[in-house]
Design an enzyme around this catalytic site. Structure first.
Site, PDB file in Angstrom:
ATOM      1  N   ALA A  18       0.827  -1.208   0.000  1.00 56.36           N
ATOM      2  CA  ALA A  18       0.000   0.000   0.000  1.00 56.36           C
ATOM      3  C   ALA A  18       0.859   1.254   0.000  1.00 56.36           C
ATOM      4  CB  ALA A  18      -0.940  -0.010   1.206  1.00 56.36           C
ATOM      5  N   ARG A  75       3.891   9.745 -10.025  1.00 58.75           N
ATOM      6  CA  ARG A  75       3.595   9.760 -11.455  1.00 58.75           C
ATOM      7  C   ARG A  75       2.832  11.025 -11.859  1.00 58.75           C
ATOM      8  NH1 ARG A  75       1.570   4.090 -11.458  1.00 58.75           N
ATOM      9  NH2 ARG A  75       3.600   3.280 -10.951  1.00 58.75           N
ATOM     10  N   GLU A 129       9.930   3.066   6.641  1.00 58.48           N
ATOM     11  CA  GLU A 129       9.702   1.631   6.805  1.00 58.48           C
ATOM     12  C   GLU A 129      10.524   1.158   7.995  1.00 58.48           C
ATOM     13  OE1 GLU A 129       7.819  -1.035   5.737  1.00 58.48           O
ATOM     14  OE2 GLU A 129       9.049  -2.034   7.257  1.00 58.48           O
ATOM     15  N   CYS A 147       3.150 -12.515  -0.265  1.00 59.28           N
ATOM     16  CA  CYS A 147       2.396 -13.608  -0.897  1.00 59.28           C
ATOM     17  C   CYS A 147       3.330 -14.694  -1.432  1.00 59.28           C
ATOM     18  CB  CYS A 147       1.554 -13.077  -2.058  1.00 59.28           C
ATOM     19  SG  CYS A 147       0.670 -11.565  -1.682  1.00 59.28           S
ATOM     20  N   ASP A 154      -3.909  -3.148   4.473  1.00 62.00           N
ATOM     21  CA  ASP A 154      -4.368  -4.014   5.563  1.00 62.00           C
ATOM     22  C   ASP A 154      -4.729  -3.260   6.845  1.00 62.00           C
ATOM     23  OD1 ASP A 154      -3.906  -6.127   3.888  1.00 62.00           O
ATOM     24  OD2 ASP A 154      -2.402  -7.108   5.147  1.00 62.00           O
TER      25      ASP A 154
HETATM   26  C1  LIG Z   1       2.371 -15.561   3.697  1.00 62.23           C
HETATM   27  C2  LIG Z   1       1.407 -14.590   3.086  1.00 62.23           C
HETATM   28  C3  LIG Z   1       0.781 -14.904   1.884  1.00 62.23           C
HETATM   29  C4  LIG Z   1      -0.122 -14.009   1.311  1.00 62.23           C
HETATM   30  N1  LIG Z   1      -0.716 -14.362   0.127  1.00 62.23           N
HETATM   31  C5  LIG Z   1      -1.568 -13.485  -0.463  1.00 62.23           C
HETATM   32  C6  LIG Z   1      -2.156 -13.799  -1.719  1.00 62.23           C
HETATM   33  O1  LIG Z   1      -1.890 -14.862  -2.308  1.00 62.23           O
HETATM   34  N2  LIG Z   1      -3.017 -12.894  -2.278  1.00 62.23           N
HETATM   35  C7  LIG Z   1      -3.296 -11.694  -1.679  1.00 62.23           C
HETATM   36  O2  LIG Z   1      -4.061 -10.897  -2.239  1.00 62.23           O
HETATM   37  N3  LIG Z   1      -2.742 -11.377  -0.476  1.00 62.23           N
HETATM   38  C8  LIG Z   1      -1.895 -12.227   0.146  1.00 62.23           C
HETATM   39  N4  LIG Z   1      -1.314 -11.901   1.339  1.00 62.23           N
HETATM   40  C9  LIG Z   1      -1.678 -10.624   1.985  1.00 62.23           C
HETATM   41  C10 LIG Z   1      -0.820  -9.468   1.461  1.00 62.23           C
HETATM   42  O3  LIG Z   1       0.539  -9.776   1.579  1.00 62.23           O
HETATM   43  C11 LIG Z   1      -1.159  -8.224   2.249  1.00 62.23           C
HETATM   44  O4  LIG Z   1      -2.526  -7.972   2.122  1.00 62.23           O
HETATM   45  C12 LIG Z   1      -0.384  -7.012   1.773  1.00 62.23           C
HETATM   46  O5  LIG Z   1       0.986  -7.180   1.969  1.00 62.23           O
HETATM   47  C13 LIG Z   1      -0.857  -5.766   2.510  1.00 62.23           C
HETATM   48  O6  LIG Z   1      -0.062  -4.700   2.153  1.00 62.23           O
HETATM   49  P1  LIG Z   1       0.083  -3.450   3.139  1.00 62.23           P
HETATM   50  O7  LIG Z   1       1.085  -2.551   2.492  1.00 62.23           O
HETATM   51  O8  LIG Z   1      -1.229  -2.937   3.509  1.00 62.23           O
HETATM   52  O9  LIG Z   1       0.688  -4.060   4.488  1.00 62.23           O
HETATM   53  P2  LIG Z   1       2.050  -4.809   4.775  1.00 62.23           P
HETATM   54  O10 LIG Z   1       2.473  -5.622   3.627  1.00 62.23           O
HETATM   55  O11 LIG Z   1       1.881  -5.474   6.093  1.00 62.23           O
HETATM   56  O12 LIG Z   1       3.106  -3.619   4.933  1.00 62.23           O
HETATM   57  C14 LIG Z   1       3.051  -2.727   6.004  1.00 62.23           C
HETATM   58  C15 LIG Z   1       4.466  -2.225   6.224  1.00 62.23           C
HETATM   59  O13 LIG Z   1       4.432  -1.174   7.189  1.00 62.23           O
HETATM   60  C16 LIG Z   1       5.551  -1.291   8.026  1.00 62.23           C
HETATM   61  N5  LIG Z   1       5.211  -0.572   9.271  1.00 62.23           N
HETATM   62  C17 LIG Z   1       4.250  -0.893  10.171  1.00 62.23           C
HETATM   63  N6  LIG Z   1       4.209   0.008  11.151  1.00 62.23           N
HETATM   64  C18 LIG Z   1       5.168   0.927  10.882  1.00 62.23           C
HETATM   65  C19 LIG Z   1       5.616   2.112  11.547  1.00 62.23           C
HETATM   66  N7  LIG Z   1       5.056   2.525  12.691  1.00 62.23           N
HETATM   67  N8  LIG Z   1       6.627   2.809  10.997  1.00 62.23           N
HETATM   68  C20 LIG Z   1       7.207   2.390   9.819  1.00 62.23           C
HETATM   69  N9  LIG Z   1       6.836   1.285   9.170  1.00 62.23           N
HETATM   70  C21 LIG Z   1       5.822   0.569   9.691  1.00 62.23           C
HETATM   71  C22 LIG Z   1       5.725  -2.782   8.191  1.00 62.23           C
HETATM   72  O14 LIG Z   1       7.048  -3.107   8.590  1.00 62.23           O
HETATM   73  C23 LIG Z   1       5.383  -3.292   6.790  1.00 62.23           C
HETATM   74  O15 LIG Z   1       6.525  -3.412   5.970  1.00 62.23           O
HETATM   75  C24 LIG Z   1      -0.407 -12.775   1.948  1.00 62.23           C
HETATM   76  C25 LIG Z   1       0.220 -12.463   3.159  1.00 62.23           C
HETATM   77  C26 LIG Z   1       1.120 -13.341   3.725  1.00 62.23           C
HETATM   78  C27 LIG Z   1       1.775 -12.977   5.030  1.00 62.23           C
END
Ligand SMILES: Cc1cc2nc3c(=O)[nH]c(=O)nc-3n(C[C@H](O)[C@H](O)[C@H](O)COP(=O)(O)OP(=O)(O)OC[C@H]3O[C@@H](n4cnc5c(N)ncnc54)[C@H](O)[C@@H]3O)c2cc1C
Length: 446
Positions: free
Chosen positions: A13, A23, A34, A44, A281
């Site tokens: 995200a 862009r 991060e 994933c 998420d």
């Molecule tokens: C094993 C696994 C398999 C998956 N398979 C699928 C799939 O097949 N299909 C699918 O659609 N989804 C899948 N998912 C879910 C998908 O990976 C997540 O929905 C997605 O990564 C969410 O993205 P995000 O950026 O919202 O959160 P995240 O990927 O959790 O990223 C959040 C980031 O914020 C950072 N952060 C948090 N708090 C702070 C802070 N206070 N300061 C600085 N940095 C911070 C964290 O370190 C992290 O890097 C899977 C997840 C896992 C764990």
């Protein structure tokens, strides 16, 4: 330099929002914080890294911080954790773990993209050395190191959801004896139990020991004790016990939260506080079928929400209409997918429904490659509006769910799906695609 956009969280995200904003607006001063060591990684892909399909952990990283700096003029700061947000002053307190200092970082616009936190049930021994989570690349590294030290012979996976299933397959393929434990009476709680039981049967056929309805009572080095009294050998335990929105930082700043504590956003991904946006998420979504707020922690949703936030931040105008809850996974030869509402979700939304459930094949039945598929479709009683579908089958089954997801998003009735001009040739499907057969069955029950 133009206004400063700060992004908290450097994965799906956060980096999508940042890149999209860049862009459209070349002048924005964009800083991405991060707390971990990687950005823009594919969680994933972790099950496939552990299984050995993906050679190196770095292959799961789409873009390095340097690439973001060079190509996108995005200042990515690793190991920098946002500790608190002062929305009145427009400042973030940032802990720089690399240099052991804390600084205050001003922002004009802020994207909270802090993701989700894995749930770790309060079970004795859960923090033991052989009990590992699977949420980010740090976890993946620990699993790989563990595999390199010694091949696990007995692996217990706790949690029979998507991630649990994928990790079970990984260790099965590495030659381990795998047991999946789930406290619920049936595996795959996002499916109805009758469909979940098909998955359980397939798991057993693939050689996995499945223990449902028996929560873990305690972990010990070398074993897992179940509440039922059974003890399982385990040189490794993998946790797939679900996630919760990581929204404490936002909530602490007075930003409104909603379902499951996720950050409340409008269709433009704006939070309750001016200049603060959220995506992924950590944020809520709107369910297009139930018309209710939901928390759907998936990469698909995170990317779409973040794209919308990024367009708005870059000076454009975009809205994210919502989700229908589409997901797909596979366990060895078995493919599992769902979209829309299942029976209990439809009932909870106050919708009366009929169920069309059929068995078919993925290709013309006379071809040797034809594989079994079971499709279950829910339609609203009376109107025939499609409410959801679930399917379990073999090769060629899973991605059929996408056609239902499109139909759901368009608000189709089962009759409209039956009349949709889907493609057919024997190597691809029977003449009536299985999803249309399920729709016909539901149509007959309206
Ligand atoms: C094993 C696994 C398999 C998956 N398979 C699928 C799939 O097949 N299909 C699918 O659609 N989804 C899948 N998912 C879910 C998908 O990976 C997540 O929905 C997605 O990564 C969410 O993205 P995000 O950026 O919202 O959160 P995240 O990927 O959790 O990223 C959040 C980031 O914020 C950072 N952060 C948090 N708090 C702070 C802070 N206070 N300061 C600085 N940095 C911070 C964290 O370190 C992290 O890097 C899977 C997840 C896992 C764990």
């Amino acid at each position: 330099m133009g206004q400063r956009l700060v992004v908290i969280g450097g994965d799906a995200a956060g980096m999508t929002a940042a890149s999209q904003a860049r862009r459209l607006d070349g002048d924005l001063d964009i800083v991405a914080l991060e707390k971990g060591r990687w950005v823009s990684y594919s969680a994933c892909g972790i099950p496939y890294l552990v299984a050995g399909d993906v050679e190196r952990l770095e292959d799961l990283v789409a873009r390095t911080p340097q690439e973001f700096r060079d190509r996108h003029k995005i200042d990515v700061r690793l190991r920098q954790e946002a500790m608190s947000i002062d929305t009145a002053a427009g400042q973030i307190e940032v802990r720089d773990h690399e240099h052991g200092r804390t600084v205050r970082l001003p922002y004009d616009q802020l994207v909270v993209a802090t993701g989700a936190l894995p749930l770790r049930p309060d079970i004795p021994g859960i923090n033991g050395e052989t009990v590992l989570g699977v949420q980010n690349l740090g976890d993946a590294q620990r699993l790989l190191e563990r595999n390199q030290r010694a091949t696990a012979r007995d692996v217990v996976v706790v949690g029979g959801g998507y991630i649990g299933l994928e990790m079970a397959e990984s260790y099965l393929r590495l030659g381990a004896k795998v047991t999946v434990v789930d406290s619920a009476p049936e595996i795959m709680g996002t499916l109805d139990p009758d469909m979940g039981s098909l998955v359980r049967t397939a798991m057993i056929r693939h050689g996995i020991d499945v223990r449902c309805g028996s929560p873990v009572a305690a972990f010990e080095p070398g074993s897992v004790h179940l509440a039922s009294g059974d003890t399982l050998n385990a040189d490794l335990v993998v946790l797939g016990t679900g996630v919760e929105p990581n929204a404490r930082l936002a909530a602490g700043a007075g930003i409104e939260t909603g379902v499951k504590g996720a950050i409340r956003v409008n269709a433009r991904q704006q939070t309750s506080v001016d200049g603060v946006w959220a995506a992924g998420d950590c944020a809520e979504s709107f369910h297009l079928v139930s018309r209710q707020a939901v928390h759907v922690p998936l990469g698909t949703v995170a990317n779409r929400q973040a794209r919308v936030a990024g367009i708005n931040l870059g000076g454009g105008y975009a809205t994210f209409p919502g989700v229908v809850g589409t997901a797909v996974t596979k366990l060895c030869a078995t493919e599992v997918a769902r979209t829309g509402l299942n029976e209990w979700e439809a009932a909870a939304a106050g919708l009366a429904y009929v169920v069309g459930k059929i068995k078919a094949t993925t290709r013309a039945g006379y071809l040797p490659e034809a594989r079994p598929i079971v499709v279950k479709m829910l339609a609203e009683r009376g109107t025939g509006r499609i409410l959801g579908a679930q399917l379990v089958g073999e090769e060629g089954a899973g991605k059929r769910i996408d056609a239902v997801a499109v139909a759901l998003t368009a608000g189709f009735t089962v009759e409209e799906l039956v009349n949709t001009d889907l493609a057919y040739a024997p190597p691809f499907s029977p003449l009536w695609d299985p999803i249309q057969v399920a729709a016909r069955k539901a149509l007959g029950l309206l």
